[in-house]
Design a protein around this motif. Sequence first.
Motif, PDB file in Angstrom:
ATOM      1  N   ALA A 278       0.835  -1.147   0.093  1.00 11.04           N
ATOM      2  CA  ALA A 278       0.001  -0.155   0.095  1.00 11.04           C
ATOM      3  C   ALA A 278       0.783   1.379  -0.037  1.00 11.04           C
ATOM      4  N   LYS A 279       0.259   2.285  -0.433  1.00 13.62           N
ATOM      5  CA  LYS A 279       1.074   3.587  -0.504  1.00 13.62           C
ATOM      6  C   LYS A 279      -0.060   4.816  -0.058  1.00 13.62           C
ATOM      7  N   TYR A 280       0.680   5.686   0.804  1.00 18.61           N
ATOM      8  CA  TYR A 280       0.029   6.737   1.396  1.00 18.61           C
ATOM      9  C   TYR A 280       0.638   8.318   1.321  1.00 18.61           C
ATOM     10  N   THR A 281       0.054   9.069   0.718  1.00 22.61           N
ATOM     11  CA  THR A 281       0.467  10.417   0.398  1.00 22.61           C
ATOM     12  C   THR A 281       0.397  11.369   1.631  1.00 22.61           C
ATOM     13  N   GLU A 282       1.612  11.777   2.132  1.00 21.04           N
ATOM     14  CA  GLU A 282       1.843  12.715   3.300  1.00 21.04           C
ATOM     15  C   GLU A 282       1.706  14.278   2.864  1.00 21.04           C
ATOM     16  N   SER A 283       2.524  14.592   1.839  1.00 23.36           N
ATOM     17  CA  SER A 283       2.476  15.696   1.458  1.00 23.36           C
ATOM     18  C   SER A 283       2.962  15.832  -0.275  1.00 23.36           C
ATOM     19  N   GLU A 284       3.171  16.842  -0.950  1.00 19.74           N
ATOM     20  CA  GLU A 284       3.608  16.827  -2.263  1.00 19.74           C
ATOM     21  C   GLU A 284       4.744  16.071  -2.447  1.00 19.74           C
ATOM     22  N   TYR A 285       5.569  16.117  -1.553  1.00 24.12           N
ATOM     23  CA  TYR A 285       6.927  15.434  -1.789  1.00 24.12           C
ATOM     24  C   TYR A 285       7.135  14.122  -1.109  1.00 24.12           C
ATOM     25  N   LYS A 286       6.410  13.843  -0.206  1.00 18.48           N
ATOM     26  CA  LYS A 286       6.549  12.696   0.746  1.00 18.48           C
ATOM     27  C   LYS A 286       5.363  11.632   0.888  1.00 18.48           C
ATOM     28  N   ILE A 287       5.755  10.441   0.728  1.00 17.27           N
ATOM     29  CA  ILE A 287       4.676   9.190   0.681  1.00 17.27           C
ATOM     30  C   ILE A 287       5.353   8.334   1.635  1.00 17.27           C
ATOM     31  N   VAL A 288       4.416   7.217   2.211  1.00 16.01           N
ATOM     32  CA  VAL A 288       4.630   6.068   3.001  1.00 16.01           C
ATOM     33  C   VAL A 288       4.331   5.022   2.246  1.00 16.01           C
ATOM     34  N   THR A 289       5.319   4.088   1.940  1.00 15.94           N
ATOM     35  CA  THR A 289       4.557   2.921   1.679  1.00 15.94           C
ATOM     36  C   THR A 289       4.863   1.625   2.511  1.00 15.94           C
ATOM     37  N   GLU A 290       3.867   0.890   2.332  1.00 22.20           N
ATOM     38  CA  GLU A 290       3.707  -0.118   3.556  1.00 22.20           C
ATOM     39  C   GLU A 290       3.524  -1.599   2.984  1.00 22.20           C
ATOM     40  N   LEU A 291       4.523  -2.348   3.558  1.00 24.31           N
ATOM     41  CA  LEU A 291       4.297  -3.866   3.194  1.00 24.31           C
ATOM     42  C   LEU A 291       3.894  -4.598   4.485  1.00 24.31           C
ATOM     43  N   THR A 292       2.740  -5.266   4.116  1.00 24.93           N
ATOM     44  CA  THR A 292       2.184  -6.161   5.187  1.00 24.93           C
ATOM     45  C   THR A 292       2.168  -7.738   4.949  1.00 24.93           C
ATOM     46  N   ILE A 293       2.876  -8.385   5.679  1.00 23.18           N
ATOM     47  CA  ILE A 293       3.053  -9.922   5.436  1.00 23.18           C
ATOM     48  C   ILE A 293       1.981 -10.519   6.262  1.00 23.18           C
ATOM     49  N   ASN A 294       0.922 -11.077   5.517  1.00 23.69           N
ATOM     50  CA  ASN A 294      -0.125 -11.812   6.259  1.00 23.69           C
ATOM     51  C   ASN A 294       0.475 -12.963   6.902  1.00 23.69           C
ATOM     52  N   GLU A 295      -0.205 -13.124   8.119  1.00 26.25           N
ATOM     53  CA  GLU A 295       0.196 -14.253   8.924  1.00 26.25           C
ATOM     54  C   GLU A 295       1.647 -14.894   8.808  1.00 26.25           C
ATOM     55  N   ALA A 296       2.426 -13.973   9.447  1.00 26.96           N
ATOM     56  CA  ALA A 296       3.902 -14.342   9.430  1.00 26.96           C
ATOM     57  C   ALA A 296       4.326 -15.872   9.859  1.00 26.96           C
ATOM     58  N   ASP A 297       5.094 -16.366   9.246  1.00 29.60           N
ATOM     59  CA  ASP A 297       5.529 -17.912   9.454  1.00 29.60           C
ATOM     60  C   ASP A 297       6.978 -17.648   9.537  1.00 29.60           C
ATOM     61  N   LYS A 298       7.482 -19.043  10.103  1.00 27.27           N
ATOM     62  CA  LYS A 298       9.088 -18.684  10.478  1.00 27.27           C
ATOM     63  C   LYS A 298       9.806 -18.742   9.067  1.00 27.27           C
ATOM     64  N   LEU A 299       9.117 -19.201   7.698  1.00 31.86           N
ATOM     65  CA  LEU A 299       9.934 -18.615   6.690  1.00 31.86           C
ATOM     66  C   LEU A 299       9.832 -17.486   6.086  1.00 31.86           C
ATOM     67  N   ASP A 300       9.072 -16.697   6.796  1.00 29.43           N
ATOM     68  CA  ASP A 300       8.869 -15.245   6.500  1.00 29.43           C
ATOM     69  C   ASP A 300      10.072 -14.327   6.974  1.00 29.43           C
ATOM     70  N   SER A 301      10.834 -14.863   7.924  1.00 24.24           N
ATOM     71  CA  SER A 301      12.015 -14.216   8.649  1.00 24.24           C
ATOM     72  C   SER A 301      13.274 -14.095   7.638  1.00 24.24           C
ATOM     73  N   GLY A 302      13.626 -12.602   7.681  1.00 24.21           N
ATOM     74  CA  GLY A 302      14.697 -12.325   6.943  1.00 24.21           C
ATOM     75  C   GLY A 302      14.722 -10.896   6.520  1.00 24.21           C
ATOM     76  N   GLU A 303      15.380 -10.446   5.582  1.00 20.80           N
ATOM     77  CA  GLU A 303      15.846  -9.195   5.126  1.00 20.80           C
ATOM     78  C   GLU A 303      14.659  -8.958   3.767  1.00 20.80           C
ATOM     79  N   TYR A 304      14.335  -7.773   3.958  1.00 23.56           N
ATOM     80  CA  TYR A 304      13.455  -6.990   3.194  1.00 23.56           C
ATOM     81  C   TYR A 304      13.715  -5.715   2.479  1.00 23.56           C
ATOM     82  N   LEU A 305      13.624  -5.054   1.434  1.00 18.78           N
ATOM     83  CA  LEU A 305      14.379  -4.191   0.930  1.00 18.78           C
ATOM     84  C   LEU A 305      12.894  -3.051   0.479  1.00 18.78           C
ATOM     85  N   CYS A 306      13.195  -1.845   0.964  1.00 18.93           N
ATOM     86  CA  CYS A 306      12.148  -0.891   0.259  1.00 18.93           C
ATOM     87  C   CYS A 306      12.966  -0.048  -0.781  1.00 18.93           C
ATOM     88  N   LEU A 307      12.359   0.221  -1.960  1.00 14.46           N
ATOM     89  CA  LEU A 307      13.166   0.682  -3.058  1.00 14.46           C
ATOM     90  C   LEU A 307      12.481   2.183  -3.550  1.00 14.46           C
TER      91      LEU A 307
END
Length: 406
Positions: A278-307
């Motif tokens: 998901a993505k939310y706009t805070e101002s003309e030049y600023k946004i917040v992008t959000e990643l939700t991992i549904n029902e996280a399990d052991k295999l979901d542990s690790g590194e994630y990158l925001c680009l």
Amino acid sequence: MEYGYITWNILILIYSVLRLVESQLPPMSGPDAPVLDTAAVTVTVAQGMTASLPCRVQNPGDTDVSWFTADYVILTTSDLILNDDSRLSVDTENPGEWNLVIVNVQEEDTGTYKCMLQSFPPQEKFVTLKVNTPPVIDKGSLKERYLFQKGESLTVICKVSGYPEPFVKWYAFKTITSTMEEVKELVSETAELVFEILQANDGGIYRCEAVNEMGKDMYEIFLQEVYEPRLKAINKTIVVKQYLDAVLQCEIESNPSAKTGWQRDGKLLKTNFKYNVAKYTESEYKIVTELTINEADKLDSGEYLCLATNFYGRKRIKFNVIVDVPTTTTQSTTTTTTATTTIKVPKSTEKSTSLSTGSHDKLKETTTIKYVEGPKTGPARDSASINTYSCTLILSVYSILLLLIL
């Protein structure tokens, strides 16, 4: 020989024409000769008004007067208009005057005009027309928005027309952070707005103002810094219990706006049953992008990158997800079996043997002595009680024997 003959005939023809013209022109000498007032004149009028350019001749007689532009384009001769400009006319109301009249004068009428007396040689008078006009900024030479990167240089020129020559200044409009009040600050007293080394705080609104006695004109421009994406992790390490949702939030500021995404193990993540982006706009030049991992399990542990990527660069920030999976503990159960064997012994004792089976299936043999005599419902007597009873009995018998002897 033939060439020289032709040239001679041409010269004779020119001479004859000049003699003929001279005979038709007014005399150039004597008290009755026409004389043009040749003094140069400057006429100044306001835009939209009527201008009268003077041309006066003494002793005009049958003289004709013509008006020309500075580049010898004929406008009138006598009172005849030879131009298709309907604003032009010749005022001959007063004798000896051939005043050129221009109604509704405009800035483009500014220039030098020439009044010529048709005499031999001709007499000329130059009249300069100046039209007072309010300032006009050449807005086509300016842009509404100027983009810059920190450290660059920039010069903006405000081109202005108008008469008298306008005074040109540049102002900056700054906002005081503490009071949110906007203030107007003079930054240049010329038509040039110069920045040698631009900084981030140079961005904002700037206004060119041009002023003269006829009026005022202004134009605003906007200076805007452009830069590569700037990323900020609201929380870089996310710890979540198993089967709960893990939420990663990435704050992105950029100009121009950036394309964003989430990645794991080199693969771009998209919204599906496992992930929600998901993505939310805070101002003309600023946004917040959000990643939700549904029902996280052991295999979901690790590194994630925001680009984030725009024209000026590409940035990324790393998140670490830890899924807390509870550990399972195995407990051993020990079963004990007790076997009791009762053996009757003569007189007052009974011997019993107990067999105990422990966790290692070994048998333990225990022996207990129970006294059968006495009340079956009373408490069991132990060996200490028996000894006390025996001692009391012996003392009593001894006392009786002693009395009998005495």
